[in-house]
Write a protein that holds these residues in place. Structure first.
Motif, PDB file in Angstrom:
ATOM      1  N   ARG A  36      -4.896  12.177  -7.861  1.00  0.00           N
ATOM      2  CA  ARG A  36      -5.292  11.471  -9.092  1.00  0.00           C
ATOM      3  C   ARG A  36      -4.108  10.825  -9.783  1.00  0.00           C
ATOM      4  NH1 ARG A  36      -9.463  16.095 -11.327  1.00  0.00           N
ATOM      5  NH2 ARG A  36     -11.212  15.558  -9.933  1.00  0.00           N
ATOM      6  N   ARG A  37      -2.958  11.487  -9.733  1.00  0.00           N
ATOM      7  CA  ARG A  37      -1.783  10.905 -10.383  1.00  0.00           C
ATOM      8  C   ARG A  37      -1.449   9.553  -9.776  1.00  0.00           C
ATOM      9  NH1 ARG A  37       4.351  13.456 -10.434  1.00  0.00           N
ATOM     10  NH2 ARG A  37       5.324  11.773 -11.623  1.00  0.00           N
ATOM     11  N   ALA A  38      -1.489   9.459  -8.446  1.00  0.00           N
ATOM     12  CA  ALA A  38      -1.226   8.188  -7.776  1.00  0.00           C
ATOM     13  C   ALA A  38      -2.289   7.165  -8.139  1.00  0.00           C
ATOM     14  CB  ALA A  38      -1.175   8.389  -6.263  1.00  0.00           C
ATOM     15  N   GLY A  39      -3.550   7.602  -8.202  1.00  0.00           N
ATOM     16  CA  GLY A  39      -4.625   6.689  -8.571  1.00  0.00           C
ATOM     17  C   GLY A  39      -4.472   6.149  -9.978  1.00  0.00           C
ATOM     18  N   PHE A  40      -4.163   7.044 -10.918  1.00  0.00           N
ATOM     19  CA  PHE A  40      -3.974   6.604 -12.308  1.00  0.00           C
ATOM     20  C   PHE A  40      -2.765   5.668 -12.425  1.00  0.00           C
ATOM     21  CE2 PHE A  40      -6.108  10.786 -13.590  1.00  0.00           C
ATOM     22  CZ  PHE A  40      -7.338  10.169 -13.718  1.00  0.00           C
ATOM     23  N   THR A  41      -1.710   5.950 -11.653  1.00  0.00           N
ATOM     24  CA  THR A  41      -0.524   5.096 -11.692  1.00  0.00           C
ATOM     25  C   THR A  41      -0.842   3.702 -11.161  1.00  0.00           C
ATOM     26  OG1 THR A  41       0.892   7.031 -11.343  1.00  0.00           O
ATOM     27  CG2 THR A  41       1.881   4.869 -10.972  1.00  0.00           C
ATOM     28  N   ALA A  42      -1.647   3.637 -10.094  1.00  0.00           N
ATOM     29  CA  ALA A  42      -2.065   2.344  -9.562  1.00  0.00           C
ATOM     30  C   ALA A  42      -2.901   1.580 -10.592  1.00  0.00           C
ATOM     31  CB  ALA A  42      -2.863   2.533  -8.273  1.00  0.00           C
ATOM     32  N   VAL A  43      -3.760   2.294 -11.313  1.00  0.00           N
ATOM     33  CA  VAL A  43      -4.575   1.663 -12.354  1.00  0.00           C
ATOM     34  C   VAL A  43      -3.681   1.078 -13.449  1.00  0.00           C
ATOM     35  CG1 VAL A  43      -6.244   2.095 -14.198  1.00  0.00           C
ATOM     36  CG2 VAL A  43      -6.623   3.049 -11.925  1.00  0.00           C
ATOM     37  N   LEU A  44      -2.618   1.791 -13.813  1.00  0.00           N
ATOM     38  CA  LEU A  44      -1.683   1.262 -14.806  1.00  0.00           C
ATOM     39  C   LEU A  44      -1.026  -0.025 -14.311  1.00  0.00           C
ATOM     40  CD1 LEU A  44       0.105   4.484 -16.156  1.00  0.00           C
ATOM     41  CD2 LEU A  44      -1.595   3.067 -17.315  1.00  0.00           C
ATOM     42  N   GLY A  45      -0.683  -0.065 -13.023  1.00  0.00           N
ATOM     43  CA  GLY A  45      -0.112  -1.276 -12.462  1.00  0.00           C
ATOM     44  C   GLY A  45      -1.097  -2.433 -12.490  1.00  0.00           C
ATOM     45  N   ILE A  46      -2.342  -2.146 -12.119  1.00  0.00           N
ATOM     46  CA  ILE A  46      -3.397  -3.155 -12.145  1.00  0.00           C
ATOM     47  C   ILE A  46      -3.592  -3.692 -13.558  1.00  0.00           C
ATOM     48  CG2 ILE A  46      -5.890  -3.479 -11.887  1.00  0.00           C
ATOM     49  CD1 ILE A  46      -5.725  -1.405  -9.567  1.00  0.00           C
ATOM     50  N   ASN A  98       4.472   5.909  15.669  1.00  0.00           N
ATOM     51  CA  ASN A  98       5.153   5.858  14.375  1.00  0.00           C
ATOM     52  C   ASN A  98       4.800   7.032  13.477  1.00  0.00           C
ATOM     53  OD1 ASN A  98       6.388   3.362  14.952  1.00  0.00           O
ATOM     54  ND2 ASN A  98       4.523   2.272  14.376  1.00  0.00           N
ATOM     55  N   ARG A  99       3.883   7.878  13.944  1.00  0.00           N
ATOM     56  CA  ARG A  99       3.487   9.020  13.138  1.00  0.00           C
ATOM     57  C   ARG A  99       4.416  10.195  13.383  1.00  0.00           C
ATOM     58  NH1 ARG A  99      -1.950   8.206  15.015  1.00  0.00           N
ATOM     59  NH2 ARG A  99      -1.775  10.174  16.121  1.00  0.00           N
ATOM     60  N   LYS A 100       4.773  10.850  12.313  1.00  0.00           N
ATOM     61  CA  LYS A 100       5.535  12.090  12.405  1.00  0.00           C
ATOM     62  C   LYS A 100       4.575  13.263  12.240  1.00  0.00           C
ATOM     63  CE  LYS A 100       9.607   9.919  10.318  1.00  0.00           C
ATOM     64  NZ  LYS A 100      10.576   9.962   9.192  1.00  0.00           N
ATOM     65  N   ALA A 101       5.076  14.433  12.567  1.00  0.00           N
ATOM     66  CA  ALA A 101       4.245  15.617  12.341  1.00  0.00           C
ATOM     67  C   ALA A 101       3.961  15.723  10.859  1.00  0.00           C
ATOM     68  CB  ALA A 101       4.970  16.867  12.830  1.00  0.00           C
ATOM     69  N   GLU A 102       2.671  15.727  10.496  1.00  0.00           N
ATOM     70  CA  GLU A 102       2.271  15.672   9.088  1.00  0.00           C
ATOM     71  C   GLU A 102       1.550  16.943   8.701  1.00  0.00           C
ATOM     72  OE1 GLU A 102      -0.215  12.202   9.349  1.00  0.00           O
ATOM     73  OE2 GLU A 102       1.292  11.009   8.321  1.00  0.00           O
ATOM     74  N   PRO A 103       1.954  17.592   7.614  1.00  0.00           N
ATOM     75  CA  PRO A 103       1.170  18.695   7.084  1.00  0.00           C
ATOM     76  C   PRO A 103      -0.117  18.153   6.496  1.00  0.00           C
ATOM     77  CG  PRO A 103       2.947  18.162   5.586  1.00  0.00           C
ATOM     78  CD  PRO A 103       3.182  17.349   6.834  1.00  0.00           C
ATOM     79  N   GLU A 104      -1.119  19.017   6.398  1.00  0.00           N
ATOM     80  CA  GLU A 104      -2.420  18.559   5.922  1.00  0.00           C
ATOM     81  C   GLU A 104      -2.387  18.098   4.484  1.00  0.00           C
ATOM     82  OE1 GLU A 104      -5.498  18.344   7.596  1.00  0.00           O
ATOM     83  OE2 GLU A 104      -4.121  18.433   9.262  1.00  0.00           O
ATOM     84  N   ASP A 105      -1.409  18.562   3.700  1.00  0.00           N
ATOM     85  CA  ASP A 105      -1.403  18.219   2.276  1.00  0.00           C
ATOM     86  C   ASP A 105      -0.375  17.163   1.935  1.00  0.00           C
ATOM     87  OD1 ASP A 105       0.826  19.705   2.765  1.00  0.00           O
ATOM     88  OD2 ASP A 105       0.678  20.934   0.940  1.00  0.00           O
ATOM     89  N   VAL A 106       0.113  16.391   2.924  1.00  0.00           N
ATOM     90  CA  VAL A 106       1.100  15.369   2.626  1.00  0.00           C
ATOM     91  C   VAL A 106       0.510  14.331   1.680  1.00  0.00           C
ATOM     92  CG1 VAL A 106       0.464  13.878   4.557  1.00  0.00           C
ATOM     93  CG2 VAL A 106       2.792  13.805   3.672  1.00  0.00           C
ATOM     94  N   GLN A 107       1.347  13.779   0.828  1.00  0.00           N
ATOM     95  CA  GLN A 107       0.884  12.817  -0.159  1.00  0.00           C
ATOM     96  C   GLN A 107       1.636  11.503  -0.014  1.00  0.00           C
ATOM     97  OE1 GLN A 107       1.351  14.545  -4.052  1.00  0.00           O
ATOM     98  NE2 GLN A 107      -0.442  15.823  -3.806  1.00  0.00           N
ATOM     99  N   ILE A 108       0.967  10.410  -0.396  1.00  0.00           N
ATOM    100  CA  ILE A 108       1.663   9.143  -0.504  1.00  0.00           C
ATOM    101  C   ILE A 108       2.335   9.114  -1.872  1.00  0.00           C
ATOM    102  CG2 ILE A 108       0.005   7.985   1.002  1.00  0.00           C
ATOM    103  CD1 ILE A 108      -1.209   6.684  -1.454  1.00  0.00           C
ATOM    104  N   PRO A 109       3.374   8.291  -2.068  1.00  0.00           N
ATOM    105  CA  PRO A 109       4.093   8.268  -3.329  1.00  0.00           C
ATOM    106  C   PRO A 109       3.178   7.967  -4.503  1.00  0.00           C
ATOM    107  CG  PRO A 109       5.312   7.085  -1.640  1.00  0.00           C
ATOM    108  CD  PRO A 109       3.964   7.398  -1.061  1.00  0.00           C
ATOM    109  N   ALA A 110       3.407   8.668  -5.603  1.00  0.00           N
ATOM    110  CA  ALA A 110       2.540   8.501  -6.772  1.00  0.00           C
ATOM    111  C   ALA A 110       3.223   7.737  -7.889  1.00  0.00           C
ATOM    112  CB  ALA A 110       2.104   9.878  -7.285  1.00  0.00           C
ATOM    113  N   GLY A 111       4.474   7.383  -7.735  1.00  0.00           N
ATOM    114  CA  GLY A 111       5.199   6.746  -8.824  1.00  0.00           C
ATOM    115  C   GLY A 111       5.291   5.243  -8.686  1.00  0.00           C
ATOM    116  N   ARG A 112       6.527   4.765  -8.438  1.00  0.00           N
ATOM    117  CA  ARG A 112       6.766   3.330  -8.414  1.00  0.00           C
ATOM    118  C   ARG A 112       5.948   2.616  -7.356  1.00  0.00           C
ATOM    119  NH1 ARG A 112      13.391   2.989  -9.015  1.00  0.00           N
ATOM    120  NH2 ARG A 112      13.528   3.979 -11.078  1.00  0.00           N
TER     121      ARG A 112
END
Length: 207
Positions: A36-46, A98-112
């Motif tokens: 949600r933090r990433a989603g809200f941050t994207a909304v602020l950018g929009i 191009n994929r690395k070993a990913e944990p199930e809870d990996v996140q995309i960046p939520a900030g900039r």
């Protein structure tokens, strides 16, 4: 400005915001893959992008996009290139090599990253400027108060967006436990990447 004109613009703004589009897709993608933090941050950018376009339309800067085919095409090509870059980057990361070993809870960046995606997608979309420039004059009164009323109309449009998009982000957060799985996340990236590429090519091909 009459109350009928004010309500008329509000109805148009609600319909424009509720119609699924690029903003909706970006907000949902960041919410589903980054939380949600990433989603809200994207909304602020929009919202910031829309605010800049709205302010520019009030002072008459976006009239250039309507009057000058060259200026419009420059912004259009830049916007198309940015969408294609976003789509290509997302698709490239999903390739097996191009994929690395990913944990199930990996996140995309939520900030900039999320903020920049929402902001630049709007700033490089000339249709947002043309939307304001073509719509506002139909509801604005003539005279010295036109700018003030224009600011109010832009504020209404932004408020509708700030009510609707965060609601979608919140609802997306409810489904994130399933959609956060690595395999599902990769397919989400592939789908959104394809949509971004399609929108970029469509924008670039417009005459």
């Amino acid at each position: 400005m009459t109350s009928a004109a004010l309500w008329g613009f509000t109805v148009v703004a609600v319909l424009a915001v509720l119609t699924p589009g690029l903003d909706t897709m970006l907000a949902l993608r960041h919410a589903l893959l980054g939380g949600r933090r990433a989603g809200f941050t994207a909304v602020l950018g929009i919202t910031t992008g829309c605010l800049i376009w709205g302010t520019a339309s009030i002072v008459g800067l976006t009239a250039l996009l309507t009057a000058s085919e060259i200026a419009y095409n420059v912004v259009r090509v830049l916007g198309a290139a940015y969408l294609i870059w976003l789509g290509t980057s997302a698709l490239w990361k999903t390739l097996p090599r191009n994929r690395k070993a990913e944990p199930e809870d990996v996140q995309i960046p939520a900030g900039r990253s999320a903020f920049r995606a929402g902001l630049m997608t709007n700033l490089l979309n000339p249709k947002v400027g043309v939307f304001y420039m073509s719509l506002l004059p139909q509801f604005l009164p003539t005279g010295p108060t036109a700018s003030a009323w224009g600011a109010l109309l832009v504020a209404i449009h932004l408020t509708v967006g700030l009510l609707w998009l965060p609601s979608l982000v919140w609802m997306a957060g409810r489904a994130r436990a399933f959609l956060q799985k690595a395999r599902v996340r990769r397919w989400m990236d592939r789908i959104t990447a394809t949509v971004l590429l399609g929108l970029g090519v469509k924008l670039a091909a417009e005459v």
